[in-house]
Design a protein around this motif. Sequence first.
Motif, PDB file in Angstrom:
ATOM      1  N   TRP A   1      -5.293   6.611   0.682  1.00 18.69           N
ATOM      2  CA  TRP A   1      -4.202   5.626   0.459  1.00 18.69           C
ATOM      3  C   TRP A   1      -3.075   5.483   1.127  1.00 18.69           C
ATOM      4  N   ASP A   2      -2.370   6.566   1.553  1.00 18.63           N
ATOM      5  CA  ASP A   2      -1.256   6.962   2.908  1.00 18.63           C
ATOM      6  C   ASP A   2      -1.365   6.092   4.180  1.00 18.63           C
ATOM      7  N   ASP A   3      -3.163   6.296   4.686  1.00 15.36           N
ATOM      8  CA  ASP A   3      -3.326   6.168   6.026  1.00 15.36           C
ATOM      9  C   ASP A   3      -2.816   4.343   5.674  1.00 15.36           C
ATOM     10  N   LEU A   4      -3.863   4.042   4.982  1.00 14.64           N
ATOM     11  CA  LEU A   4      -3.912   2.437   4.255  1.00 14.64           C
ATOM     12  C   LEU A   4      -3.257   2.192   4.057  1.00 14.64           C
ATOM     13  N   TYR A   5      -1.714   2.557   3.230  1.00 12.30           N
ATOM     14  CA  TYR A   5      -0.474   1.882   3.200  1.00 12.30           C
ATOM     15  C   TYR A   5       0.210   1.998   4.896  1.00 12.30           C
ATOM     16  N   GLY A   6       0.070   2.664   5.461  1.00 10.74           N
ATOM     17  CA  GLY A   6       0.860   3.343   6.721  1.00 10.74           C
ATOM     18  C   GLY A   6       1.043   2.106   8.121  1.00 10.74           C
ATOM     19  N   LEU A   7      -0.217   1.185   7.711  1.00 12.30           N
ATOM     20  CA  LEU A   7      -0.629   0.501   8.546  1.00 12.30           C
ATOM     21  C   LEU A   7       0.292  -0.832   8.255  1.00 12.30           C
ATOM     22  N   MET A   8       0.768  -1.202   7.800  1.00  9.31           N
ATOM     23  CA  MET A   8       1.725  -2.313   7.965  1.00  9.31           C
ATOM     24  C   MET A   8       2.843  -1.864   7.393  1.00  9.31           C
ATOM     25  N   ARG A   9       2.946  -0.432   7.431  1.00  6.50           N
ATOM     26  CA  ARG A   9       5.016  -0.359   6.914  1.00  6.50           C
ATOM     27  C   ARG A   9       5.609  -0.652   7.836  1.00  6.50           C
ATOM     28  N   VAL A  10       5.481  -1.007   8.674  1.00  2.20           N
ATOM     29  CA  VAL A  10       6.611  -1.241   9.922  1.00  2.20           C
ATOM     30  C   VAL A  10       6.618  -3.044  10.384  1.00  2.20           C
ATOM     31  N   ARG A  11       5.503  -3.604   9.712  1.00  2.00           N
ATOM     32  CA  ARG A  11       5.809  -5.163   9.459  1.00  2.00           C
ATOM     33  C   ARG A  11       6.412  -5.432   7.601  1.00  2.00           C
ATOM     34  N   GLY A  12       6.822  -4.779   7.421  1.00  2.00           N
ATOM     35  CA  GLY A  12       7.471  -4.969   5.944  1.00  2.00           C
ATOM     36  C   GLY A  12       6.875  -4.665   4.788  1.00  2.00           C
ATOM     37  N   SER A  13       5.271  -4.085   4.825  1.00  2.00           N
ATOM     38  CA  SER A  13       4.399  -4.963   3.503  1.00  2.00           C
ATOM     39  C   SER A  13       4.490  -3.454   2.734  1.00  2.00           C
ATOM     40  N   PHE A  14       5.336  -3.822   2.195  1.00  5.27           N
ATOM     41  CA  PHE A  14       5.798  -2.195   1.402  1.00  5.27           C
ATOM     42  C   PHE A  14       5.552  -2.708  -0.465  1.00  5.27           C
ATOM     43  N   GLY A  15       5.164  -3.586  -0.537  1.00  3.64           N
ATOM     44  CA  GLY A  15       4.574  -4.004  -1.433  1.00  3.64           C
ATOM     45  C   GLY A  15       3.654  -5.534  -1.429  1.00  3.64           C
ATOM     46  N   GLY A  16       3.448  -6.082  -2.721  1.00  3.89           N
ATOM     47  CA  GLY A  16       3.130  -7.574  -2.616  1.00  3.89           C
ATOM     48  C   GLY A  16       1.180  -6.920  -2.355  1.00  3.89           C
ATOM     49  N   PHE A  17       0.813  -9.016  -2.511  1.00  2.00           N
ATOM     50  CA  PHE A  17      -0.278  -8.628  -1.935  1.00  2.00           C
ATOM     51  C   PHE A  17      -1.302  -7.311  -1.215  1.00  2.00           C
ATOM     52  N   TYR A  18      -0.884  -6.710  -0.038  1.00  2.00           N
ATOM     53  CA  TYR A  18      -1.077  -6.012   0.623  1.00  2.00           C
ATOM     54  C   TYR A  18      -0.978  -4.334   0.065  1.00  2.00           C
ATOM     55  N   VAL A  19      -0.188  -4.081  -0.719  1.00  4.28           N
ATOM     56  CA  VAL A  19      -0.162  -2.614  -1.390  1.00  4.28           C
ATOM     57  C   VAL A  19      -1.649  -3.539  -2.666  1.00  4.28           C
ATOM     58  N   ASP A  20      -1.071  -4.424  -3.636  1.00  2.00           N
ATOM     59  CA  ASP A  20      -1.908  -4.438  -4.696  1.00  2.00           C
ATOM     60  C   ASP A  20      -3.597  -4.219  -3.649  1.00  2.00           C
ATOM     61  N   ALA A  21      -3.825  -5.321  -2.385  1.00  5.75           N
ATOM     62  CA  ALA A  21      -5.236  -4.566  -2.141  1.00  5.75           C
ATOM     63  C   ALA A  21      -5.512  -3.512  -2.413  1.00  5.75           C
ATOM     64  N   ILE A  22      -4.053  -2.499  -1.396  1.00  2.00           N
ATOM     65  CA  ILE A  22      -5.219  -1.045  -1.185  1.00  2.00           C
ATOM     66  C   ILE A  22      -5.115  -0.083  -3.088  1.00  2.00           C
ATOM     67  N   ALA A  23      -4.417  -0.833  -3.624  1.00  2.00           N
ATOM     68  CA  ALA A  23      -4.554  -0.414  -5.252  1.00  2.00           C
ATOM     69  C   ALA A  23      -6.385  -0.506  -5.850  1.00  2.00           C
ATOM     70  N   ALA A  24      -6.525  -1.990  -5.853  1.00  2.00           N
ATOM     71  CA  ALA A  24      -8.206  -2.019  -6.005  1.00  2.00           C
ATOM     72  C   ALA A  24      -8.519  -0.883  -4.989  1.00  2.00           C
ATOM     73  N   LEU A  25      -9.016  -0.546  -3.668  1.00  2.00           N
ATOM     74  CA  LEU A  25     -10.185   0.272  -3.111  1.00  2.00           C
ATOM     75  C   LEU A  25      -9.391   1.558  -3.846  1.00  2.00           C
ATOM     76  N   ASP A  26      -8.487   1.947  -4.378  1.00  2.00           N
ATOM     77  CA  ASP A  26      -7.748   2.867  -4.787  1.00  2.00           C
ATOM     78  C   ASP A  26      -8.464   3.575  -5.938  1.00  2.00           C
ATOM     79  N   ILE A  27      -8.689   2.828  -6.942  1.00  2.00           N
ATOM     80  CA  ILE A  27      -9.657   2.975  -8.034  1.00  2.00           C
ATOM     81  C   ILE A  27     -10.708   2.905  -7.518  1.00  2.00           C
TER      82      ILE A  27
END
Length: 389
Positions: free
Chosen positions: A101-127
């Motif tokens: 989770w931390d690694d996938l989130y970190g891929l796009m954090r500098v582009r402002g992907s702190f939520g929305g579709f991007y983190v939704d997608a991580i949530a599905a994979l995490d589950i």
Amino acid sequence: MSAVRSVETFIVTVPRDTPYLGPLGPGERVNERGYVVRKGNGTIYPSVDRSVVVRITTDDGAVGWGETYGICAPRAVCEIVNDLLAPELVGREPDDVEQIWDDLYGLMRVRGSFGGFYVDAIAALDIALWDLRARAQNQPLWQLLGERQRERVPGYLSGLPAATVAGRVEMAKAFQQQGHDAFKIHAVVSSEGIVEEAAALREALGDDAELMVDLHWKFDANQALTVIDHLAPYRLQFVEAPVKPEDVSGLARVAREGAIAVAAGEEWHTEYEAKLRLDANAVRYIQPEMGHTGITQFLRIARLAETHGVAIAPHATIGTGIFLAASLHASSVVRGLWRHEWQHSVFARSLELLDTDMDYADRHYRLPTGPGLGVTPGDRFWDYAVGVA
């Protein structure tokens, strides 16, 4: 444990006769793409039930299932999984789920992907990864998450999807006769008046019923405080989402000055968002939504809430029931749980899509049994699912 070999995405769309939250209000219409914009809060909703489901398969053939929001522009979520996240996930071990989770989130954090579709997608994979991890150990998911605090998860009824206050009162009374004792109304469809609806329900249901009002981010702080003053005589358990999601200081002010406890958090994806509000003493109830957080962030948010003395009231929304099952497993181990939202107009439909013994009765959820999440897509699921490559 065997490494991840492949990731697949599916959009699941189930038609419904009445749009989510109830019939269309004055001046509302379904547009050519199948969406309605609710005038009550300016937010877009689909006219169908829809979510995004992922299937992760490992090198030894084991399968894990995950799910996230997909009610609007679901192909955006699928593209993020397929184009950005899956290539970085293949070859990883499901046992490393929290680090993943931390690694996938970190891929796009500098582009402002702190939520929305991007983190939704991580949530599905995490589950799905947690599901795989638990299945590999032949254990129900909750056993991997912590010490069980409760056998069943208490719930509250959410939504009275009738067209008028009178219709919603009659619906609530019928539910009360079935044994339900806690009811939440949705201000976005309270076209006859939020306060008037709360007053009518209090009179009809009596002093012992617990009432909540979801204000759907409709107001600024001054407006919200005025509405809360008018709602105070009706003894609400909480008001939910009184101000815009971005207005942290306004939320804190409403929590500090208002006469009713504040609940919020369904739109927050991460512990970072939650910490901003918790540190500001902006809520008395926090409402993590598994479809946004995934299991890893749900548990981290719950631990933060515990340290701040804030009650946990998990959110529930449109889905096939896969991320709801994950939410129930997590809710069975967290401390400080109040009640879990029960979207009655969604839950029964979800059960028809799954192979599971998950249920809701006597004001409580029954957790699914069996290894992992305890839910898998059933035959009917595939009538509504379309794979997206």
